[in-house]
Enzyme design. Structure first.
Site, short mmCIF file in Angstrom:
data_model
loop_
_atom_site.label_atom_id
_atom_site.label_comp_id
_atom_site.label_asym_id
_atom_site.label_seq_id
_atom_site.Cartn_x
_atom_site.Cartn_y
_atom_site.Cartn_z
N CYS A 183 0.83 -1.21 0.00
CA CYS A 183 0.00 0.00 0.00
C CYS A 183 0.86 1.25 0.00
O CYS A 183 1.64 1.49 0.94
CB CYS A 183 -0.93 -0.03 1.21
N CYS A 204 0.01 3.67 2.85
CA CYS A 204 0.52 3.15 4.13
C CYS A 204 2.00 3.50 4.30
O CYS A 204 2.45 3.80 5.41
CB CYS A 204 0.35 1.64 4.19
#
Length: 216
Positions: free
Chosen positions: A52, A55
């Site tokens: 991600c 993230c």
């Protein structure tokens, strides 16, 4: 003098390292979550995935916040990999990454991940989480519904790990077995009228008596 200066520098480095690592971000999983997260504990938990991009942007801020939280605060910080812990991802109904939750007394609140480092610290220090609405108890990760959804998430993850050819082979075999069983049952007369109950002393296959018409 040089040795004294070098010693002070080393002491400063060691102190910095110790201070920076005083609050560890724990890695929670499907197997250890219930062991670590007690009912009276306070947690800040991040759901993330290694692939991600968002993230990866939030991660450094989260780690910096962990280092800046005063020791007087009893809050614990953790992160959960949704790929390796599908049960927790399902229990918390995670639909986007990263997702941040505050947990206190098993009361769950979703937290904004756009906060800066100091904002996260102030959020915990000033107990700003009290201004966020608590999740509905019926759909809480700690409810019966949440627990059931967690098991479903684990099952679906295991099912996705099975090779596609095995899934289709098993499905095809089940269909063939059902067709063969149906054919054998039909051949043995399982669906014939011979076993049908007789009503009013007449066989179901007997023709109904026809009323005669009077012809003038």
């Amino acid at each position: 003098m040089k040795f004294l200066t070098l010693g002070l520098v080393l002491l400063s480095v060691i102190t910095t390292v110790l201070c920076a690592s005083k609050r560890e971000i724990l890695e929670l999983t499907d197997s250890n979550f219930d062991t670590f997260v007690g009912e009276s504990d306070e947690w800040l938990v991040e759901f993330y995935a290694p692939w991600c991009g968002a993230c990866k942007q939030f991660g450094p801020r989260y780690e910096a916040a962990a280092k800046s939280i005063p020791d007087s605060l009893p809050v614990k910080l953790a992160k959960i990999d949704v790929d390796s812990s599908p049960g927790l991802a399902s229990k918390f109904f995670v639909t986007r990454l990263p997702t941040l939750f505050h947990i206190k007394n098993h009361e769950v609140r979703q937290v904004d991940t756009k906060m800066k480092v100091q904002d996260i610290v102030n959020f915990l220090k000033n107990q700003e989480w009290e201004n966020i609405e608590i999740w509905n108890g019926y759909f809480s990760p700690f409810s019966i519904v949440g627990t059931g959804v967690g098991y479903i998430g684990i099952f679906m993850k295991k099912l996705s790990n099975i090779p596609a050819w095995m899934v289709w082979t098993g499905l095809g075999g089940t269909i063939v077995l059902m067709i063969v069983s149906f054919g054998i049952a039909a051949q043995n007369g399982a669906f014939s009228d011979e076993d049908a109950p007789v009503t009013a002393g007449k066989s179901p296959s007997s023709p109904r008596p026809q009323k005669s018409r009077k012809v003038d």
